[in-house]
Write an enzyme that holds these catalytic residues in place. Structure first.
Site, PDB file in Angstrom:
ATOM      1  N   LYS A  35       0.654  -1.303  -0.089  1.00 26.15           N
ATOM      2  CA  LYS A  35      -0.043  -0.001  -0.125  1.00 26.15           C
ATOM      3  C   LYS A  35       0.767   1.252  -0.024  1.00 26.15           C
ATOM      4  CE  LYS A  35      -0.611   0.350   5.073  1.00 26.15           C
ATOM      5  NZ  LYS A  35      -1.417   0.278   6.066  1.00 26.15           N
ATOM      6  N   HIS A 436      46.111 -12.961  11.885  1.00 29.76           N
ATOM      7  CA  HIS A 436      46.535 -11.949  12.723  1.00 29.76           C
ATOM      8  C   HIS A 436      47.401 -10.760  11.773  1.00 29.76           C
ATOM      9  CE1 HIS A 436      48.641 -10.222  15.991  1.00 29.76           C
ATOM     10  NE2 HIS A 436      49.822 -10.389  15.511  1.00 29.76           N
TER      11      HIS A 436
HETATM   12  C1  LIG Z   1      14.631   3.575  12.576  1.00 27.47           C
HETATM   13  C2  LIG Z   1      14.658   1.958  12.704  1.00 27.47           C
HETATM   14  C3  LIG Z   1      15.740   1.410  12.493  1.00 27.47           C
HETATM   15  C4  LIG Z   1      16.103   0.087  12.261  1.00 27.47           C
HETATM   16  N1  LIG Z   1      16.988  -0.506  11.887  1.00 27.47           N
HETATM   17  C5  LIG Z   1      17.037  -1.926  12.132  1.00 27.47           C
HETATM   18  C6  LIG Z   1      18.346  -2.605  11.899  1.00 27.47           C
HETATM   19  O1  LIG Z   1      19.187  -1.955  11.619  1.00 27.47           O
HETATM   20  N2  LIG Z   1      18.365  -3.625  11.556  1.00 27.47           N
HETATM   21  C7  LIG Z   1      17.390  -4.705  11.492  1.00 27.47           C
HETATM   22  O2  LIG Z   1      17.224  -5.798  11.543  1.00 27.47           O
HETATM   23  N3  LIG Z   1      15.985  -4.180  12.055  1.00 27.47           N
HETATM   24  C8  LIG Z   1      15.809  -2.601  12.121  1.00 27.47           C
HETATM   25  N4  LIG Z   1      14.679  -2.127  12.252  1.00 27.47           N
HETATM   26  C9  LIG Z   1      13.501  -3.134  12.026  1.00 27.47           C
HETATM   27  C10 LIG Z   1      13.045  -3.325  10.649  1.00 27.47           C
HETATM   28  O3  LIG Z   1      12.859  -2.256  10.119  1.00 27.47           O
HETATM   29  C11 LIG Z   1      11.891  -4.145  10.977  1.00 27.47           C
HETATM   30  O4  LIG Z   1      11.986  -5.211  11.750  1.00 27.47           O
HETATM   31  C12 LIG Z   1      11.377  -4.809   9.581  1.00 27.47           C
HETATM   32  O5  LIG Z   1      11.140  -3.628   8.534  1.00 27.47           O
HETATM   33  C13 LIG Z   1      10.444  -5.533   9.581  1.00 27.47           C
HETATM   34  O6  LIG Z   1       9.964  -6.217   8.325  1.00 27.47           O
HETATM   35  P1  LIG Z   1       8.418  -6.631   7.872  1.00 27.47           P
HETATM   36  O7  LIG Z   1       8.442  -7.010   6.690  1.00 27.47           O
HETATM   37  O8  LIG Z   1       7.805  -7.579   8.964  1.00 27.47           O
HETATM   38  O9  LIG Z   1       7.612  -5.157   7.819  1.00 27.47           O
HETATM   39  P2  LIG Z   1       7.718  -3.823   7.257  1.00 27.47           P
HETATM   40  O10 LIG Z   1       9.131  -3.458   6.779  1.00 27.47           O
HETATM   41  O11 LIG Z   1       7.279  -2.971   8.435  1.00 27.47           O
HETATM   42  O12 LIG Z   1       6.729  -3.976   5.809  1.00 27.47           O
HETATM   43  C14 LIG Z   1       5.585  -4.016   6.067  1.00 27.47           C
HETATM   44  C15 LIG Z   1       4.953  -3.421   4.871  1.00 27.47           C
HETATM   45  O13 LIG Z   1       3.336  -3.758   4.871  1.00 27.47           O
HETATM   46  C16 LIG Z   1       2.577  -2.860   4.255  1.00 27.47           C
HETATM   47  N5  LIG Z   1       1.410  -2.988   4.444  1.00 27.47           N
HETATM   48  C17 LIG Z   1       0.796  -3.061   5.689  1.00 27.47           C
HETATM   49  N6  LIG Z   1      -0.538  -3.363   5.759  1.00 27.47           N
HETATM   50  C18 LIG Z   1      -0.853  -3.550   4.236  1.00 27.47           C
HETATM   51  C19 LIG Z   1      -2.012  -3.869   3.536  1.00 27.47           C
HETATM   52  N7  LIG Z   1      -2.967  -4.032   4.166  1.00 27.47           N
HETATM   53  N8  LIG Z   1      -1.887  -3.870   2.110  1.00 27.47           N
HETATM   54  C20 LIG Z   1      -0.848  -3.825   1.660  1.00 27.47           C
HETATM   55  N9  LIG Z   1       0.515  -3.343   2.305  1.00 27.47           N
HETATM   56  C21 LIG Z   1       0.343  -3.166   3.557  1.00 27.47           C
HETATM   57  C22 LIG Z   1       3.298  -1.496   4.542  1.00 27.47           C
HETATM   58  O14 LIG Z   1       3.228  -0.354   3.950  1.00 27.47           O
HETATM   59  C23 LIG Z   1       4.739  -2.055   4.882  1.00 27.47           C
HETATM   60  O15 LIG Z   1       5.375  -1.493   3.612  1.00 27.47           O
HETATM   61  C24 LIG Z   1      14.621  -0.759  12.199  1.00 27.47           C
HETATM   62  C25 LIG Z   1      13.312  -0.051  12.511  1.00 27.47           C
HETATM   63  C26 LIG Z   1      13.330   1.195  12.635  1.00 27.47           C
HETATM   64  C27 LIG Z   1      11.776   2.132  12.732  1.00 27.47           C
END
Ligand SMILES: Cc1cc2nc3c(=O)[nH]c(=O)nc-3n(C[C@H](O)[C@H](O)[C@H](O)COP(=O)(O)OP(=O)(O)OC[C@H]3O[C@@H](n4cnc5c(N)ncnc54)[C@H](O)[C@@H]3O)c2cc1C
Length: 460
Positions: A35, A436
């Site tokens: 989205k 090393h």
């Molecule tokens: C500032 C910050 C720094 C971070 N640094 C690190 C790091 O260095 N290393 C690390 O391992 N993790 C880090 N993280 C955590 C990491 O970003 C998340 O753990 C990771 O992005 C999770 O992945 P995900 O695929 O579960 O969700 P997300 O990356 O949040 O992706 C979910 C996606 O689903 C989409 N979505 C939701 N609902 C719908 C729907 N109904 N229809 C269509 N699309 C939808 C959203 O728009 C989003 O794009 C950090 C987080 C933050 C906030």
């Protein structure tokens, strides 16, 4: 005609795009619905932009230490618009790269909000006319959002989340960071290096409370050197906006003036209400309840990543994506021990750990020995003037195996992947050759020391 896919993945963050690619590699027809921006939080508002800003901050700090390395540099000042532009360019390039990668696997990208209307039935809402698609299997990878404190609501301007903190127009003169966890401490380093007066307020007794106490104590000392004040065992009770600054009031009555207040007290899964209701999805608090196969209570529906509230890490989402994708395409896989998913914090100095912490071992009543090795005793670290910190390796004395490794030091996040492979190792670690002089020798020495066999530590 309604499009039908073997697997539909909802969300294109690290969990979603990895699951989509893995399913495609198994020969499934796959769609990923997004989205917002391809790449999710990690690429657009998390891992990549934060590490890019930290790299600029690190460069500034390195230049400040140039004189003691015998290199005279006239001055070093941050050019914030350039730093932000560089970060945006990197994020944009990676987003293009991930989009191309997904498409190269013949995965269909559908832009819009996915609303599950019934098992296997998904409506896509966007600016265009809604479309319906059908899915054999569904993988929910909908991510998370920052937790808001009701008494300090986000306004996006002065009381902000990490999303705004990554994209400020100017370097603030002062910032209070509510929450001394991973994101709070990383942002503290970004801005302290840029010249912002940073104060962290943490409700628990130490910074980075998920790690062992020695780590929090060491970080507090190192942060002081960067000009970051840490106030622990204190909560922020309210913020009061004045014309110039925000007055941040703590439980003990202390008031801190700040230009920005960054609230970083954790993240909460995002799961659409329609999805929960249409599927009668079992929840565990705000997270989707899954078993070790990443299977929800609904047959054929899997959930991964931040939406299941397990690791809140991108590589945790990758690991879960592998499992869900295998099971959605006929496999039978389980998620490995979560403690073996490395933890990494990209502060100055960095923190990394894998396996059991000393604290967990003590709570579990395990009989352990802790090996230690220090960067100040390492030739390469000293050559680079990166002598802060140490590595600790925890041996379970009953099994005679390494069960946990924790480290604080320069760029230790690059050592924690290899350290993962040492979990389960025995005193035979002495037979593995490490080059090393390298910083990695500190890792070997710590593991050896856990067996009383360190080459460069005097006998205990
Ligand atoms: C500032 C910050 C720094 C971070 N640094 C690190 C790091 O260095 N290393 C690390 O391992 N993790 C880090 N993280 C955590 C990491 O970003 C998340 O753990 C990771 O992005 C999770 O992945 P995900 O695929 O579960 O969700 P997300 O990356 O949040 O992706 C979910 C996606 O689903 C989409 N979505 C939701 N609902 C719908 C729907 N109904 N229809 C269509 N699309 C939808 C959203 O728009 C989003 O794009 C950090 C987080 C933050 C906030």
């Amino acid at each position: 005609m309604t499009d039908k896919f073997d697997v539909v993945v909802i969300g294109s963050g690290p969990g979603g795009y990895a699951a989509a690619i893995r399913c495609a590699q198994k020969g499934a027809s796959v769609a990923v619905v997004e989205k917002d921006l391809i790449g999710g939080t990690c690429l657009n508002r998390g891992c990549i932009p934060s590490k890019t800003l930290l790299a600029s901050s690190h460069t500034l700090l390195l230049i400040k230490h140039a004189a003691m390395m015998g290199v005279d540099v006239a001055s070093a000042t941050p050019n914030w618009p350039k730093i932000q532009a560089r970060k945006d360019a990197i994020v944009t390039a990676f987003r293009k790269g991930v989009t191309g990668l997904i498409q190269s696997h013949k995965v269909t990208i559908i832009q819009g909000r996915a609303v599950i209307t019934a098992p296997g039935q998904i409506k896509i809402e966007s600016d265009a006319t809604p479309i319906e698609i059908e899915a054999g299997k569904i993988i929910l990878a909908t991510g998370s959002q920052p937790i808001e404190i009701p008494s300090i609501p986000f306004d996006g301007q002065t009381v902000i989340s990490s999303k705004e903190a990554l994209a400020l127009q100017q370097i603030p003169r002062s910032m209070v960071i509510v929450g001394g966890g991973v994101i709070g401490c990383e942002m503290a380093c970004v801005y302290a290096a840029m010249g912002t007066k940073v104060t962290i307020v943490e409700a628990l007794s130490r910074l980075i409370p998920i790690e062992d106490p020695w780590i929090g104590r060491l970080m507090e000392r190192e942060f002081k050197k960067l000009g970051i004040d840490s106030i622990t065992n204190q909560k922020v009770t309210s913020v009061e906006q004045t014309a110039e600054l925000v007055k941040v009031v703590l439980e003990n009555g202390q008031v801190i003036d700040a230009e920005k207040v960054l609230v970083s007290v954790g993240r909460r899964p995002i799961v659409d209400r329609e999805t929960i209701e249409a599927l009668n999805l079992k929840m565990d608090g705000s997270a989707i309840d899954v078993d070790e196969k990443m299977q929800t209570n609904v047959p054929g529906v899997y959930a991964i990543g931040d939406a299941v509230g397990t690791t809140y890490l991108a590589h945790g989402a990758f690991a879960e994506a592998d499992v869900a994708a295998a099971n959605a395409t006929g496999g039978d896989e389980k998620i490995e021990d979560y403690s073996l998913i490395p933890r990494a914090v990209y502060t100055f100095p960095e923190i990394a750990s894998v396996g059991k912490t000393e604290e967990t071992c003590n709570l579990e009543g395990l009989d352990v020995s802790v090996g230690r090795s220090f960067f100040k005793a390492n030739g390469r670290s000293t050559a680079h003037n990166e002598t802060v910190g140490e590595i600790r390796a925890v041996r379970n004395n009953s099994t005679n195996k390494i069960v946990g490794i924790a480290m604080v030091g320069a760029i230790v996040t690059e050592l924690i992947g290899p350290a993962r492979t040492l979990i389960g190792s025995t005193e035979k670690i002495t037979q593995i050759s490490f080059p090393h002089p390298t910083v990695s020798e500190v890792l070997k020495e710590a593991a050896e020391d856990a067996f009383g066999l360190s080459l460069h530590n005097p006998p205990k």
